[in-house]
Design a protein around this motif. Structure first.
Motif, PDB file in Angstrom:
ATOM      1  N   ASP A 709      -0.519  11.537  -0.788  1.00  0.00           N
ATOM      2  CA  ASP A 709       0.564  10.907  -0.455  1.00  0.00           C
ATOM      3  C   ASP A 709       1.091   9.875   0.528  1.00  0.00           C
ATOM      4  O   ASP A 709       1.022   8.767   0.786  1.00  0.00           O
ATOM      5  N   GLU A 710       1.255  10.840   2.157  1.00  0.00           N
ATOM      6  CA  GLU A 710       1.740   9.504   2.670  1.00  0.00           C
ATOM      7  C   GLU A 710       0.715   9.230   3.518  1.00  0.00           C
ATOM      8  O   GLU A 710       0.953   8.770   3.682  1.00  0.00           O
ATOM      9  N   LEU A 711      -0.927   9.702   3.607  1.00  0.00           N
ATOM     10  CA  LEU A 711      -1.710   8.858   3.448  1.00  0.00           C
ATOM     11  C   LEU A 711      -1.686   7.628   2.733  1.00  0.00           C
ATOM     12  O   LEU A 711      -1.707   6.057   2.992  1.00  0.00           O
ATOM     13  N   LEU A 712      -1.106   7.449   1.630  1.00  0.00           N
ATOM     14  CA  LEU A 712      -1.615   6.158   0.808  1.00  0.00           C
ATOM     15  C   LEU A 712      -0.359   5.424   0.835  1.00  0.00           C
ATOM     16  O   LEU A 712      -0.600   4.016   0.609  1.00  0.00           O
ATOM     17  N   ASP A 713       0.709   6.079   1.053  1.00  0.00           N
ATOM     18  CA  ASP A 713       2.166   4.752   1.605  1.00  0.00           C
ATOM     19  C   ASP A 713       1.691   4.790   2.834  1.00  0.00           C
ATOM     20  O   ASP A 713       2.311   3.123   3.333  1.00  0.00           O
ATOM     21  N   ASP A 714       0.985   5.074   3.993  1.00  0.00           N
ATOM     22  CA  ASP A 714       0.809   3.928   5.271  1.00  0.00           C
ATOM     23  C   ASP A 714       0.286   3.099   4.502  1.00  0.00           C
ATOM     24  O   ASP A 714       0.002   1.801   5.935  1.00  0.00           O
ATOM     25  N   VAL A 715      -1.182   3.014   4.002  1.00  0.00           N
ATOM     26  CA  VAL A 715      -2.094   1.913   3.773  1.00  0.00           C
ATOM     27  C   VAL A 715      -1.576   1.129   2.830  1.00  0.00           C
ATOM     28  O   VAL A 715      -1.495  -0.211   3.484  1.00  0.00           O
ATOM     29  N   SER A 716      -0.225   1.145   2.267  1.00  0.00           N
ATOM     30  CA  SER A 716      -0.172   0.053   1.486  1.00  0.00           C
ATOM     31  C   SER A 716       1.177  -0.354   2.219  1.00  0.00           C
ATOM     32  O   SER A 716       0.828  -1.729   2.651  1.00  0.00           O
ATOM     33  N   LEU A 717       1.692   0.423   3.900  1.00  0.00           N
ATOM     34  CA  LEU A 717       2.651  -0.139   4.132  1.00  0.00           C
ATOM     35  C   LEU A 717       1.429  -1.266   4.910  1.00  0.00           C
ATOM     36  O   LEU A 717       1.959  -2.685   5.345  1.00  0.00           O
ATOM     37  N   ILE A 719      -1.395  -3.009   4.609  1.00  0.00           N
ATOM     38  CA  ILE A 719      -2.172  -3.980   3.809  1.00  0.00           C
ATOM     39  C   ILE A 719      -1.483  -4.976   3.240  1.00  0.00           C
ATOM     40  O   ILE A 719      -1.441  -5.575   2.488  1.00  0.00           O
ATOM     41  N   ALA A 720      -0.158  -4.686   3.065  1.00  0.00           N
ATOM     42  CA  ALA A 720       0.924  -5.333   2.514  1.00  0.00           C
ATOM     43  C   ALA A 720       0.793  -6.678   3.380  1.00  0.00           C
ATOM     44  O   ALA A 720       0.716  -7.315   2.475  1.00  0.00           O
ATOM     45  N   ASN A 726      -2.528 -13.052   0.522  1.00  0.00           N
ATOM     46  CA  ASN A 726      -3.816 -13.757  -0.980  1.00  0.00           C
ATOM     47  C   ASN A 726      -2.779 -13.824  -2.508  1.00  0.00           C
ATOM     48  O   ASN A 726      -4.183 -13.326  -3.404  1.00  0.00           O
ATOM     49  N   ASN A 727      -1.727 -13.612  -2.328  1.00  0.00           N
ATOM     50  CA  ASN A 727      -0.874 -13.486  -3.202  1.00  0.00           C
ATOM     51  C   ASN A 727      -1.508 -12.573  -4.741  1.00  0.00           C
ATOM     52  O   ASN A 727      -2.057 -12.708  -5.879  1.00  0.00           O
ATOM     53  N   VAL A 728      -1.380 -11.610  -3.967  1.00  0.00           N
ATOM     54  CA  VAL A 728      -2.533 -10.150  -4.913  1.00  0.00           C
ATOM     55  C   VAL A 728      -1.983  -8.863  -4.707  1.00  0.00           C
ATOM     56  O   VAL A 728      -1.015  -8.952  -4.034  1.00  0.00           O
ATOM     57  N   THR A 729      -1.419  -7.752  -5.722  1.00  0.00           N
ATOM     58  CA  THR A 729      -1.063  -7.289  -6.318  1.00  0.00           C
ATOM     59  C   THR A 729      -1.863  -5.571  -5.601  1.00  0.00           C
ATOM     60  O   THR A 729      -2.973  -5.764  -6.885  1.00  0.00           O
ATOM     61  N   LEU A 730      -1.218  -4.808  -5.060  1.00  0.00           N
ATOM     62  CA  LEU A 730      -1.555  -3.538  -5.179  1.00  0.00           C
ATOM     63  C   LEU A 730      -1.264  -2.231  -5.842  1.00  0.00           C
ATOM     64  O   LEU A 730      -0.407  -2.293  -6.429  1.00  0.00           O
ATOM     65  N   ASN A 758     -11.413  -6.054   1.069  1.00  0.00           N
ATOM     66  CA  ASN A 758     -13.138  -6.536   0.435  1.00  0.00           C
ATOM     67  C   ASN A 758     -12.212  -7.152  -0.742  1.00  0.00           C
ATOM     68  O   ASN A 758     -13.129  -8.191  -1.215  1.00  0.00           O
ATOM     69  N   ALA A 759     -11.809  -5.863  -0.747  1.00  0.00           N
ATOM     70  CA  ALA A 759     -11.239  -6.531  -2.709  1.00  0.00           C
ATOM     71  C   ALA A 759     -10.332  -7.904  -2.501  1.00  0.00           C
ATOM     72  O   ALA A 759     -10.482  -8.403  -3.488  1.00  0.00           O
ATOM     73  N   THR A 760      -9.880  -7.183  -1.634  1.00  0.00           N
ATOM     74  CA  THR A 760      -7.860  -8.553  -1.810  1.00  0.00           C
ATOM     75  C   THR A 760      -9.258 -10.246  -0.755  1.00  0.00           C
ATOM     76  O   THR A 760      -8.776 -11.363  -1.824  1.00  0.00           O
ATOM     77  N   ASN A 761     -10.337 -10.362  -0.824  1.00  0.00           N
ATOM     78  CA  ASN A 761     -10.808 -11.616  -0.062  1.00  0.00           C
ATOM     79  C   ASN A 761     -11.541 -11.464  -1.513  1.00  0.00           C
ATOM     80  O   ASN A 761     -11.625 -12.970  -1.673  1.00  0.00           O
ATOM     81  N   PHE A 762     -11.653 -10.645  -2.572  1.00  0.00           N
ATOM     82  CA  PHE A 762     -12.563 -11.709  -4.254  1.00  0.00           C
ATOM     83  C   PHE A 762     -11.334 -11.356  -5.381  1.00  0.00           C
ATOM     84  O   PHE A 762     -12.056 -12.120  -5.969  1.00  0.00           O
TER      85      PHE A 762
END
Length: 861
Positions: A709-717, A719-720, A726-730, A758-762
């Motif tokens: 859970d801590e890992l996913l929160d840190d990644v979301s911050l 990449i925000a 790119n006006n994309v939602t995670l 990579n996903a944000t770019n496409f």
């Protein structure tokens, strides 16, 4: 002893006579002296006195008394001389008289004693002669041992017919003329007699079956052993004694033998009562012991069976029949034998239940064999002792096309041969009678006869005739027509294969299990430069190795071939490899085990391909070195670029600081572009540096426990900002309670950020990127999906290649290192990456990362 006493007496008599002679001699000498020196009257007195004195010492005392008395008287009347002479004369006369009387008496006594001694000596000599005569008889011999190690003394002789040696030195070699048992017993008895004074009486037997009585005694410190040849009743008594001991031993031995048999044995008296049984009998009737079985009267057979035996068995006709009885609760069939004698009867029971079972099984087996032979394709015919047909199978009928009625009439073997000849089914013979007699001689032969018949219809038969021990013979007719045809074709095939092998360009050599060569082709001899003589069939592989040593001298080549050819392993493995000869030839070899325990060696000249392969390897080595040089260059350049980029980014951020002054709108725009480009360039440099570290094998993973859970929160911050640009939602989907993973936290973040970037770019603007996370046992799965244009099928194979990028449908083109870094980091964690995509279907990248059991730091290999 008597002889010694007589000699003593004779010596004593001679001493007495000598003393008398000495006395007479002294007397004569004294008289001569008196005659010379004294007057005549005085000489006469002295003479008589000397005679008296010479006789005995007692006369001297008497003479002295007379002399004293004469002296006293002479003192009155006469002078001393006149008185002494008469006195001495009277004393001498008295002494002489007394001595003469004593001597006469002594001589008489001595003569009487001498006569007694001579008489005793004569009697003793007669007794000794009598005893010697008795001892010297040819019916006895005495051996006397003195105390100590001296030689024994022998007296007497034994009769020649006993076989006893006449020579003393041969007599004590008992083993040469006595039976083995008697010799050993006699030697032990003599040893006990001489060592412990133990007397003995025994009867011995010579090798000529003569009986001797031996007595051993000790007397006066001497050991006496007397051998007596027995005659008449005593000899018969001794023989009866020996025969009794022999019969007793035999009866004891036979009783022990019967007692050790597994078959019940019993003995009864004249009234039919048990008197003795063996252990097998007691075990059969479940008695505690044979004695208990006799005392308690346990019967092995039933009453009816016993009465039948008693009524049937006689002295001239013993009973023999099979009866059944119950033994240990099982009904068992026994073969009963019972004999009757004057003192009762004896019987034995032999368990034949197994024999009956075997006989029945034999009958079933014979029937089964007959059915089996009847279904065989090989013709078989069996004839009995009268040479008449006893059995035939269907193949025999088909072979000779006989009429079943003729076969069922049990024709003779000669009759069948005559009929076959009349039907022109047998080979033509110049002398038919001799040939038929030769064929039928199998009934008188001990060996199997085999012959080959070439029939007129073109068939070839191998005829095997085997005589039976009880009479009769079995005939087997094996059709060799197809076999000979196959042999012909096989020989042709072997010749074709030989020609084929001889014209092959590959070197071929075949070795037997004994390591000797069977065949080789010319190509083999050319490749190894050996002559046909050196590689001829039968040559051992050691000789081949020695002949090939000039071309290839390494010991691990042909020597290893020899070990493989001659080993005893159940599974013989194949072997392949390459040789390079001194001549420059490069040979590929193969060791191929053949089904018939032989081994084939093949050698292929691949010098040209080896040279080409060597060139390719050298080129590949050059490319590898160039790649290493490239990696070194990239790593060096990456490190060199990182410092100025860091400075550029730092000064750009410094320019944005209000403390240094306000920037106009264009300057601020330029500074933002510089900052953005510098950040992108720094990311590319870091990625290249990470890949270079992975390729160099020096990247280390710092394992620690990280909460999901801590890992996913840190990644979301982190990449925000990129998602906002790119006006994309995670969207993150992770079930609660996933726990923690043991991995390198920094590299996990890089993996997820690269996938989301990579996903944000496409991903189209306003779309949603989904990050799914789940757990299976110790494996964690991370999946990133976008709704972009997808990846064409032809590009799926290269998406993980470095510097492979395509901005088709993407907002920003990159260096093409993102997915390559993801794959490298996942592989370092011993996981794997899977990508699923298609045109207009979006892209889903799934990573499986196992959780390490122990948190540790490792380096990439």
């Amino acid at each position: 002893m008597a002889v010694g006493n007589v000699a003593s007496l004779e010596r004593a008599e001679m001493n007495v006579d000598g003393d008398e002679a000495s006395a007479q001699t002294g007397f004569c000498q004294g008289m001569a002296t008196e005659r010379d020196t004294a007057p005549r009257g005085l000489r006469r007195v002295v003479r008589w006195a000397a005679i008296a004195l010479s006789g005995t010492a007692l006369s001297s005392f008497a003479g002295a008394a007379l002399a004293q008395e004469a002296g006293l008287e002479a003192g009155r009347l006469l002078s001393s001389t006149e008185i002494m002479v008469p006195t001495l004369t009277i004393g001498a006369l008295a002494a002489a008289l007394l001595s003469t009387i004593w001597l006469v008496r002594q001589k008489g006594n001595i003569e009487a004693e001498s006569r007694d001694v001579r008489s005793a000596l004569s009697d003793a000599q007669q007794k000794i002669s009598k005893y010697e005569a008795l001892i010297a008889e040819k019916n006895r011999r005495i051996v006397i041992w003195e105390a100590g190690p001296g030689r024994p003394e022998f007296l007497g002789q034994l009769p020649v017919e006993t076989g006893a040696p006449a020579q003393d030195r041969d007599f004590l070699a008992f083993g040469r003329w006595l039976s083995t048992t008697s010799a050993s017993e006699l030697e032990r008895a003599i040893e006990a007699l001489r060592g412990n004074a133990r007397s003995f009486d025994m009867v011995i037997e010579t090798i000529r079956n003569e009986v001797l009585e031996v007595q051993g005694r000790v007397s006066g410190g001497k050991a006496f052993v007397r051998f007596i040849a027995l005659n008449n009743l005593r000899a018969e008594l001794a023989e009866l004694k020996i025969e009794r001991e022999r019969l007793s031993n035999s009866m004891s031995l036979f009783q022990s033998l019967l007692d050790s048999l597994e078959q019940p044995v019993w003995r009864r008296d004249v009234n039919g009562n048990l008197t003795w049984v063996n252990h097998a009998y007691s075990d059969a009737v479940e008695a505690a012991s044979p004695t208990a079985a006799v005392q308690e009267g346990h019967e092995f057979l039933g009453t009816i069976a016993r009465e039948k035996i008693r009524a049937t068995a006689t002295t001239a006709s013993p009973f023999h029949d099979r009866m059944s009885t119950v033994v240990r609760g099982n009904r068992t069939i026994f073969d009963i034998s019972d004999v009757v004698g004057p003192g009762g009867s004896a019987g034995m029971a032999v368990d034949v239940s197994e024999a009956e079972t075997v006989r029945e099984e034999l009958n079933r087996t014979l029937k089964s064999h007959a059915e089996t032979l009847d279904h065989l394709a090989t013709p078989v015919a069996i004839f009995d002792g009268e040479q008449r047909l006893q059995f035939y199978n269907q193949a025999f009928v088909r072979l000779w096309d006989f009429d079943l009625g003729f076969l069922e009439s049990r024709p003779g073997n000669a009759e069948m041969l005559d009929r076959l000849r009349s039907q022109n089914k047998l080979p033509e013979q110049l002398n038919w009678r001799n040939w038929k007699e030769s064929v039928l001689s199998v009934y008188r032969s001990l060996d199997t006869q085999s012959d080959r018949w070439h029939l007129p219809n073109g068939q070839t038969l191998q005829v095997i005739a085997t005589a039976h021990p009880q009479g009769g013979a079995t005939w087997v007719f094996e059709n060799l027509t197809e076999q000979m045809d196959l042999e012909t074709r096989y020989n042709t095939l072997v010749k074709v294969q030989g020609e084929t092998i001889d014209h092959l360009s590959e070197g071929v050599a075949v070795f037997g299990p004994d390591g000797r060569i069977r065949l080789s082709n010319p190509a083999f001899r050319v490749l190894w430069n050996v002559t046909e003589e050196q590689a001829k069939p039968g040559t051992h592989i050691r000789a081949i190795e020695a002949a090939c040593a000039y071309e290839y001298d390494k010991p691990d080549g042909w020597r290893h071939f020899g070990q493989m050819l001659t080993n005893f392993d159940d599974e013989r493995p194949s072997l392949q490899g390459t040789f390079e000869l001194h001549s420059g030839l490069v040979l590929d070899y193969a060791v191929i085990p053949l089904p018939n325990a032989q081994t084939m060696l093949t050698f292929v000249n691949r010098t040209d391909s080896a040279l080409a392969e060597r060139a390719l390897k050298e080129k590949n080595e050059a490319l590898r070195k160039a790649d290493e040089l490239k990696n070194d260059f990239v790593q060096h350049v990456s490190y060199e670029l990182r410092s100025p980029l860091t400075n550029i980014i730092g000064f750009t951020d410094l320019l944005k600081t209000p403390g240094l002054g306000d920037l106009n709108e264009r300057q601020a725009e330029y500074v933002d572009h510089i900052s953005t480009s510098s950040s992108v360039l720094l990311t590319i440099v870091n990625d290249i540096l990470d890949l270079a570290t992975v390729d160099a094998g020096i990247m280390q993973l710092n394992y620690n426990e990280t909460d999901i859970d801590e890992l996913l929160d840190d990644v979301s911050l982190q990449i925000a900002n990129r998602l906002q640009e790119n006006n994309v939602t995670l969207e993150i989907n992770a079930p609660a309670g996933l726990g923690a993973i043991v991995a390198d936290q920094q590299r996990l973040k890089q993996i997820l950020i690269k996938l989301i970037t990579n996903a944000t770019n496409f991903a189209p603007e306003g779309s949603t990127i989904t990050l799914n996370c789940w757990r299976q046992s110790e494996d964690f799965f991370f999946s990133v999906a976008d709704r972009g244009p997808g990846i064409p099928e032809d590009m799926l194979k290269t998406v993980f290649d470095r510097f492979s990028s395509s901005n088709k449908g993407g907002k920003r083109s990159g260096a093409g290192l993102g997915l390559s870094i993801v794959e490298s980091f996942v592989t370092l964690h011993h996981g794997d990456v899977r990508i699923e995509s298609g045109p207009s279907q979006g892209t889903t990248v799934t990573c499986r990362i196992p959780s390490a059991l122990n948190a540790r730091s490792v380096a990439a290999e």
